[in-house]
Design an enzyme around this catalytic site. Structure first.
Site, PDB file in Angstrom:
ATOM      1  N   GLN A  67       9.742  -2.192   3.148  1.00  0.00           N
ATOM      2  CA  GLN A  67       8.939  -3.259   2.729  1.00  0.00           C
ATOM      3  C   GLN A  67       9.207  -4.392   1.942  1.00  0.00           C
ATOM      4  O   GLN A  67       8.641  -5.388   1.712  1.00  0.00           O
ATOM      5  CB  GLN A  67       7.368  -2.899   2.175  1.00  0.00           C
TER       6      GLN A  67
ATOM      7  N   CYS B 183       2.653  -1.518   1.899  1.00  0.00           N
ATOM      8  CA  CYS B 183       2.885  -0.441   2.245  1.00  0.00           C
ATOM      9  C   CYS B 183       1.887   0.051   3.390  1.00  0.00           C
ATOM     10  O   CYS B 183       2.458   0.915   4.157  1.00  0.00           O
ATOM     11  CB  CYS B 183       3.075   0.359   1.048  1.00  0.00           C
TER      12      CYS B 183
ATOM     13  N   HIS C  62      -0.313   3.511  -3.147  1.00  0.00           N
ATOM     14  CA  HIS C  62       0.771   3.566  -2.479  1.00  0.00           C
ATOM     15  C   HIS C  62       0.142   4.421  -0.808  1.00  0.00           C
ATOM     16  O   HIS C  62      -0.043   5.353  -0.956  1.00  0.00           O
ATOM     17  CB  HIS C  62       2.168   4.139  -2.991  1.00  0.00           C
TER      18      HIS C  62
ATOM     19  N   ASN D 155       8.708   7.194   3.599  1.00  0.00           N
ATOM     20  CA  ASN D 155       8.198   6.108   2.972  1.00  0.00           C
ATOM     21  C   ASN D 155       8.657   4.975   3.457  1.00  0.00           C
ATOM     22  O   ASN D 155       9.442   4.722   4.554  1.00  0.00           O
ATOM     23  CB  ASN D 155       8.746   6.299   1.449  1.00  0.00           C
TER      24      ASN D 155
END
Length: 459
Positions: free
Chosen positions: A74, A80, A378, A401
């Site tokens: 990102q 996110c 997040h 992630n």
């Protein structure tokens, strides 16, 4: 709960006492050793427990067969939640079309979210125009008119209204990857517009307010297009070519809305439709339906709602989703007890007691929420879990992630089950993976939390 005001005088620090405290503290040999060690470098590196990460934490006995490729990045943006959502949505496409790697356009949803959030904000400003500008709610609205972050229900609203496209059709621009200047520029304009609309609303001319807001929204969209370029029109066909794992080439001619329908109408794939957001908020009753006042993006869209469950219910749903082959969108307080390079999230990774004589886990999860110490910061996706061979209980969880491939196992992180208990707040699962008793909460009158509540934080 109200209580009687405590009667006591304010007590300033006493100069002689605080002046002598430093020397007194360092007169103890243990304290001197702590200070010598912890003033020369990163305290977390000094206090990291060697034995907490050597047992190959990136081994899992239960994983989804397809977790998406490549690991996304990102960059310097707060997207996110969009990356997590598109990483979930791309999996059924990759399965269906036999793709080696694939990304959906994160910026496509980002563009429309910015536009919708601007409109949503201005509507809230008009609706609260009879309140003083110093009112807590008005000030909270003005604090962040157009945040980068979001929640799952906001994703639903965007995909439902605008659809989705492959990343190749609308790839990231510099401003999407580095959003600070764009976000600040737009928020400055929105605060300027808010004051103008409040003044017009005070005059009682609804038509003038609507006309001015329409003019303002055109300016916002022109600015968005300047920063990110014009996105594909939701109802016009785009052209996309791709090659699958067998090197066969295919062409797609579809509108963004129709492209989204092809991946959201299949209940068995667990994407977008029929999804519910479970949260663990120990301040509120189990199986309560929670919502947050004035939190949203699309005016008239689905509100942000959560079913509050205990951690056992949340974990069971996640394990069942993974066993069925589906990655899971989830939200955590990301900064706590984490080693960035190793990609490990573990309550026991740092020995703060040895270094500082105290720990950072004195408060309960509920009190951390009450005190503003913790919130969702997040969003990522769960793609695996390591289960105890005897009890079947989870020991650790595999995470994909959206910070690139540099940390952890090529961008995949590991979260211990104990860390999950303390700092995981949300998991978005298909309704078929929760009991009828939990599902019944969707028919309840929601508990309305204020906009500044931690459950109103945007991942």
């Amino acid at each position: 709960m109200s209580s009687q005001k405590l009667s006591r005088p304010s007590e300033p620090l006493v100069l002689e006492e605080v002046g002598a405290q430093g020397a007194e503290f360092l007169s103890d040999m243990t304290n001197r050793l702590r200070s010598l060690a912890l003033t020369k470098g990163d305290p977390n590196e000094v206090l990291m427990k060697i034995g907490s990460y050597v047992d190959n934490p990136h081994v899992f006995n239960t994983k989804v067969p397809v977790d998406g490729s490549p690991v996304t990045a990102q960059k310097a943006s707060g997207r996110c939640w969009i990356f997590a959502a598109t990483n979930v949505m791309r999996v059924p496409i990759m399965k269906r079309d036999n793709l080696e790697s694939f990304e959906l356009s994160q910026m496509y949803l980002y563009y429309w979210d910015k536009l919708e959030k601007a409109n949503y904000f201005l509507e809230q400003i008009i609706d609260t125009a009879d309140s003083d500008i110093g009112d807590r709610l008005v000030q909270r609205l003005l604090l962040e008119p157009m945040a980068d972050g979001g929640q799952w229900d906001m994703i639903y609203n965007l995909v439902e209204k605008y659809g989705i496209v492959p990343q190749a059709v609308y790839p990231d621009t510099w401003n999407a990857r580095n959003s600070r200047l764009m976000r600040g520029f737009l928020q400055t304009k929105l605060r300027e517009f808010a004051v103008i609309l409040r003044k017009l609303a005070a005059e009682g001319d609804a038509a003038a307010v609507s006309a001015k807001k329409t003019e303002q929204m055109k300016q916002i969209q022109d600015l968005l297009t300047t920063f990110m370029g014009a996105p594909p029109k939701p109802t016009e066909k785009f052209h996309w070519q791709y090659a699958n794992k067998d090197k066969k080439v295919f062409e797609v001619h579809s509108t963004p809305i129709d492209f989204a329908k092809a991946i959201t109408t299949a209940d068995t794939e667990c994407v977008v439709n029929d999804m519910v957001s479970l949260v663990h908020d120990p301040r509120n009753e189990t199986n309560a339906l929670l919502t947050v006042d004035r939190l949203g993006n699309v005016v008239g869209g689905r509100p942000v709602q959560y079913i509050n469950v205990d951690m056992e219910t949340l974990k069971t749903a996640c394990v069942d989703m993974i066993k069925a082959g589906h990655p899971i969108f989830f939200g955590v307080d990301f900064g706590k007890f984490r080693h960035k390079d190793l990609g490990v999230m573990d309550l026991d990774i740092y020995d703060y007691q040895a270094g500082f004589g105290t720990t950072l886990l004195e408060q309960s999860k509920a009190d951390r929420l009450r005190a503003g110490e913790s919130s969702m910061t997040h969003a990522m996706i769960l793609t695996g879990v390591h289960l105890d061979e005897t009890t079947g209980k989870p020991l650790r969880w595999r995470i994909q992630n959206s910070h690139g491939s540099e940390s952890g196992d090529k961008g995949h992180l590991v979260m211990t089950d104990a860390w999950m208990d303390q700092f995981m707040y949300q998991a978005v699962v298909n309704t078929k993976f929760i009991s009828d008793n939990v599902k019944a909460a969707l028919d309840k009158e929601p508990v309305v939390l204020p906009l500044w509540d931690p459950m109103g934080s945007l991942a």
